[in-house]
Enzyme design. Sequence first.
Site, mmCIF file in Angstrom:
data_model
loop_
_atom_site.group_PDB
_atom_site.id
_atom_site.type_symbol
_atom_site.label_atom_id
_atom_site.label_comp_id
_atom_site.label_asym_id
_atom_site.label_seq_id
_atom_site.Cartn_x
_atom_site.Cartn_y
_atom_site.Cartn_z
ATOM 1 N N ASP A 344 -101.020 37.631 -12.648
ATOM 2 C CA ASP A 344 -101.686 36.413 -12.165
ATOM 3 C C ASP A 344 -100.894 35.140 -12.474
ATOM 4 O OD1 ASP A 344 -103.765 37.890 -11.125
ATOM 5 O OD2 ASP A 344 -104.989 37.739 -12.942
ATOM 6 N N ARG A 375 -100.185 35.202 -2.277
ATOM 7 C CA ARG A 375 -99.631 34.219 -3.225
ATOM 8 C C ARG A 375 -98.124 34.041 -3.072
ATOM 9 N NH1 ARG A 375 -103.524 35.585 -8.475
ATOM 10 N NH2 ARG A 375 -105.203 34.205 -7.748
#
Length: 479
Positions: A344, A375
């Site tokens: 993350d 992302r």
Amino acid sequence: MTSTPARPTGAMPVTVPVPVPITVPVTVHPSGPLRGTVEVPGDKSVSHRALILGTLAVGETTVEGLLEGEDVIATAAAMRAFGASVRRLGPGRWSVHGLGTGGLLEPEDVIDCGNAGTGVRLIMGMMATCPIAATFTGDASLRRRPMGRILAPLAGFGAVAAGRAGGLLPLTLTGARDPVPVTYRLPVASAQVKSAVLLAGLNAPGETVVIESEATRDHTERMLTAFGAEVSMAPHPEGGRAIRVLGRPELTPCHVVVPRDPSSAAFPVAAGLIAPGSEVTVPGISLNPTRAGFYDTLLDMGADLALENRRDASGEPVADLCARHSGALRGVAVPPERAPSMIDEYPVLAALAAYAEGDTVMRGIGELRVKESDRISAMVACLAANGVAVTEHEDGMTVHGLGPDGVPGGATVATELDHRIAMSALCLGLGAQAPVTVDDARPIATSFPGFMPIMEALGARLERTEPASAEVETAGVEA
Ligand code: S3P
């Protein structure tokens, strides 16, 4: 905006308000020095699991330091829908009266997990071996994310899913009436899939086994052990490690102390390394080895980062982090095998890498494409718009760092309903030559509700743009 469509003669025109999403743009101006100590909230992964295991234990579990972000609040509401009594006792202090592994009730309404992939996947695992049905949905981001990765092993237990093509939400899961345990090798390194299978195994007779080739975060295993389940971990003869759980345990309620979230701490730490003259301390952060890869990478980059006062808190290793701006970061090639322990943190690493000398190579992270947003493409777009050269790879990106004073900034970043893209872009702007704007800071509340006041208290110059006054749009429709 009012539109007046053609209507048949005699029909009465009616104007109905149509809600349009409110977005909250935020601009960060070049800032610094940032100075101070910040308390980041409780770990998101541990918070979800505390509520879920509390629901599966018989009696009262109490939780301290629970993250009160939108993702976890959605899980708390879901646990109530399955019959648990979930109460907030005070800030971060919660009580869960659980029902036992076989005691879940059938929810009366759709379970809306909001933005939370962890929430929905773990909850589906939890109920997959109970003879009840539940329908799950989420926000636009969650409805785009793949659920097939958990539906496949859950089908092995006997659960049946009916939903949209491609395993997308909304979907209805009917739990197995006579579940059978499974042995499942994870095709992707995913703690969510591992945890969904282990939770399903709790209500199947016999032993459920998950084999993972790469170690992913182990909070479920740790917490299951604390709640009294029989869990064992051992190397698997064909590679990786096997996690075994024995079904139908009587889980005993616990007092869970949630450690502070290393993924949230990554933002003030990165901010301290980016903004000139800064010194930022972030105490009490979990440095569980399955979560700490970002901090190893910062040390590889030559960051002035001290990990002090290492200690144990409720079975998790924790430390106080102190980040000082030194202006001497160097680009690195992040070892792909480190990916699960910092999965993350790549967006904020990409922002930080813009300020390093040389290239930072991040490969083996194709999983980033199926997070709250893609992302990789979101950060490539963010950096490129702000004048940072970046090369996109199918499985990652290479950021061509511009050094401590070289980031132009000046652009607006699309956050794509992704809290970590929003916070990473705001960190990027702290050291840039021109302000950086995020189009919507609302998603930050899913994981780090106090982020903006905390950053402002450190000295970050944030400017909120009031949401557009037209919060509802009217459309002419026929009566
Ligand atoms: C999580 C696992 C990771 C991580 C997510 C939280 C968890 O997802 O990205 O934020 O709590 O198990 P994957 O399991 O999909 O890698």
